[in-house]
Design a protein around this motif. Sequence first.
Motif, mmCIF file in Angstrom:
data_model
loop_
_atom_site.group_PDB
_atom_site.id
_atom_site.type_symbol
_atom_site.label_atom_id
_atom_site.label_comp_id
_atom_site.label_asym_id
_atom_site.label_seq_id
_atom_site.Cartn_x
_atom_site.Cartn_y
_atom_site.Cartn_z
ATOM 1 N N SER A 41 -35.335 -3.816 -4.889
ATOM 2 C CA SER A 41 -34.052 -3.682 -4.197
ATOM 3 C C SER A 41 -33.891 -4.779 -3.146
ATOM 4 N N SER A 42 -34.983 -5.197 -2.509
ATOM 5 C CA SER A 42 -34.857 -6.308 -1.539
ATOM 6 C C SER A 42 -34.470 -7.602 -2.242
ATOM 7 N N LEU A 43 -35.066 -7.805 -3.397
ATOM 8 C CA LEU A 43 -34.752 -8.991 -4.190
ATOM 9 C C LEU A 43 -33.266 -8.994 -4.542
ATOM 10 N N ALA A 44 -32.796 -7.821 -4.946
ATOM 11 C CA ALA A 44 -31.388 -7.710 -5.325
ATOM 12 C C ALA A 44 -30.483 -7.916 -4.114
ATOM 13 N N LEU A 45 -30.857 -7.281 -3.001
ATOM 14 C CA LEU A 45 -29.989 -7.363 -1.820
ATOM 15 C C LEU A 45 -29.968 -8.765 -1.214
ATOM 16 N N SER A 46 -31.017 -9.540 -1.501
ATOM 17 C CA SER A 46 -31.032 -10.906 -0.964
ATOM 18 C C SER A 46 -29.926 -11.750 -1.596
ATOM 19 N N GLU A 47 -29.427 -11.297 -2.752
ATOM 20 C CA GLU A 47 -28.314 -11.995 -3.413
ATOM 21 C C GLU A 47 -27.008 -11.788 -2.657
ATOM 22 N N VAL A 48 -26.945 -10.636 -1.981
ATOM 23 C CA VAL A 48 -25.693 -10.260 -1.340
ATOM 24 C C VAL A 48 -25.800 -10.584 0.145
ATOM 25 N N ASP B 103 -40.725 -1.049 6.527
ATOM 26 C CA ASP B 103 -41.112 -2.049 7.529
ATOM 27 C C ASP B 103 -42.214 -2.966 6.992
ATOM 28 N N PHE B 104 -43.083 -2.401 6.183
ATOM 29 C CA PHE B 104 -44.152 -3.206 5.587
ATOM 30 C C PHE B 104 -43.561 -4.281 4.676
ATOM 31 N N GLU B 105 -42.601 -3.828 3.875
ATOM 32 C CA GLU B 105 -41.978 -4.723 2.929
ATOM 33 C C GLU B 105 -41.159 -5.808 3.646
ATOM 34 N N LYS B 106 -40.696 -5.473 4.837
ATOM 35 C CA LYS B 106 -39.952 -6.451 5.659
ATOM 36 C C LYS B 106 -40.897 -7.285 6.528
ATOM 37 N N LYS B 107 -42.200 -7.065 6.311
ATOM 38 C CA LYS B 107 -43.247 -7.774 7.071
ATOM 39 C C LYS B 107 -43.143 -7.531 8.576
ATOM 40 N N LYS B 108 -42.824 -6.297 8.927
ATOM 41 C CA LYS B 108 -42.708 -5.975 10.352
ATOM 42 C C LYS B 108 -43.957 -5.279 10.879
ATOM 43 N N LEU B 109 -44.895 -4.970 9.985
ATOM 44 C CA LEU B 109 -46.115 -4.276 10.447
ATOM 45 C C LEU B 109 -47.193 -5.284 10.799
ATOM 46 N N LYS B 110 -48.049 -4.868 11.709
ATOM 47 C CA LYS B 110 -49.127 -5.767 12.119
ATOM 48 C C LYS B 110 -50.426 -4.989 12.280
ATOM 49 N N GLY B 111 -51.523 -5.712 12.341
ATOM 50 C CA GLY B 111 -52.834 -5.179 12.728
ATOM 51 C C GLY B 111 -53.333 -4.027 11.885
ATOM 52 N N LYS B 112 -53.861 -3.023 12.591
ATOM 53 C CA LYS B 112 -54.552 -1.924 11.916
ATOM 54 C C LYS B 112 -53.591 -1.114 11.030
ATOM 55 N N THR B 113 -52.359 -0.940 11.518
ATOM 56 C CA THR B 113 -51.389 -0.147 10.728
ATOM 57 C C THR B 113 -51.182 -0.810 9.362
ATOM 58 N N GLU B 114 -51.009 -2.125 9.388
ATOM 59 C CA GLU B 114 -50.791 -2.835 8.129
ATOM 60 C C GLU B 114 -52.036 -2.746 7.239
ATOM 61 N N ASP B 115 -53.221 -2.929 7.852
ATOM 62 C CA ASP B 115 -54.465 -2.863 7.065
ATOM 63 C C ASP B 115 -54.634 -1.493 6.413
ATOM 64 N N ASP B 116 -54.389 -0.433 7.224
ATOM 65 C CA ASP B 116 -54.534 0.939 6.693
ATOM 66 C C ASP B 116 -53.566 1.176 5.538
#
Lengths: 309, 187
Positions: free
Chosen positions: A46-53, A12-25
């Motif tokens: 793997s995200s970079l690769a999957l973005s191709e598909v 979720d972090f890599e998908k930029k879905k985290l916010k606030g304190k959770t992300e900071d921690d």
Amino acid sequence: MNCRKARRLLVDFEKKKLKGKTEDDLLLHIKDCQRCMSLCRKLETSSLALSEVTSEKIPEGTAANILEAIQERKGNETREKHKRPFLSLKNLTTAGAVAILVAVAIVAGISLMEKPAEKASFSTQEEKSTKQGKVPSKYAEEEAPRSHDFVSTPGSTEKIFEPLVKITDNNYNKDTLREFFDKSALRKEIAKRFTVASAITLRANFEQEIIDKFLDIQSEGNPKDIASQAALTQVIMSYLISGEPVQLPVYLEYAKFNGENAVIIGLAGPRFGSKSNRLKRFDVWVLAPQRFLTNRDSSIMFFLQFIEK
Amino acid sequence: MEPNKELVEKAKSGDEEAFSLLFEQYKDRIYSLCLRMTGNREDAGDMCQETFIKAFKSIEKFRSHSSFSTWIYRIAINHTKDFIRSKARKRGSPVHALSESRLLIDEANISPQEHALKTERVKIVQQALLELPENMRTPLILFEIENLEYREISRILRLPVGTVKSRIFRAKIALGEILEPLREHLE
């Protein structure tokens, strides 16, 4: 934040879905943890690769063929219906078979009424299907929901049952282990929920669940060691249940037994010689994993059996 | 996007036009899923056809306690899994990606050179995807390519959300490990 928690958040972090304190921690943790940092990089790759598909549209010709095939099937069904004369031999045979089935059902109904009422009220949908000889379909939405579904449907209040997996510092002996399982609500819950049919249907799923959970809670250590420990756990489980096709693995704990590393596995099965198809027997095996590969028999440290009334 | 219940009800009562509309709404998603699972256009077309025929045959039995999309995704996944298994048995090894030169890319608005590079990259990624075990590959495709939420994937695959998350995590790590040496080609 520890590695275990961090890893649960990384996707979720890599998908930029985290916010606030959770992300900071998490960011703070990743900065100091080489292992999680390296996992982050792999996720990024793997995200970079999957973005191709990307999701792809069906070619027009294929879509047209599919529609044609559906219409053809529909046409066949309609023709079949019109073809059959009402008083054909096939129809008469079917009518005869239906009449016999109705008669059998009436007789069965009468004999059921003679049996105690509470026995009938405990019969679940699944038991009924089993008694009727139905095989559970994988297209499950075509059937009524089963009482042991892993995932509750929206609005359902039913509790989800999953096998229990733990890694603990407990140091059991014969008495404490017996006491633990004696008090455990798990056995009663299983006897209440599961039947022989569910053991057969769910066994592979539960085996997989146990291994998945075991991997989930292993947050530290060399990934290769963790993978080989998971593989060994799977081999031990398969060894224990291979002799009996209706045993359901429901409990796994890595702990100590008389000071020695041990794996404790709980298996639910039907009571021998009983007419009930409920999983009323609960076997607990305690094995020394480090001895298992060299000598399976000598790796067995303790065995317990409980029978639900 | 979930089709309206009225449409599903009409299709259930035998309305062919309603079923055709459902087909229009889902054909691309089901085809795309089958394509990523098999890595082959022809097989994906066959799987897509079998899925809709199965759905057409059994839609009257469909009960609305789950959504139509969950139901049809599940049919597609089960058919494709069976197909992959039987193909692997026949060949004696897992199914691998095809070497189709025009494999799985959107060809619009790119130069021939870009096209060739992208073809190569997609081929590499599809090959890596097919190296993952099926129980990791399917949740990953549903999450990353079909952009479904964890909750919906858990309903489709009948797995707890936690298991879906951990499978996606492990699949991505495994894919990252396979593709790490080729990262510079992907950037």
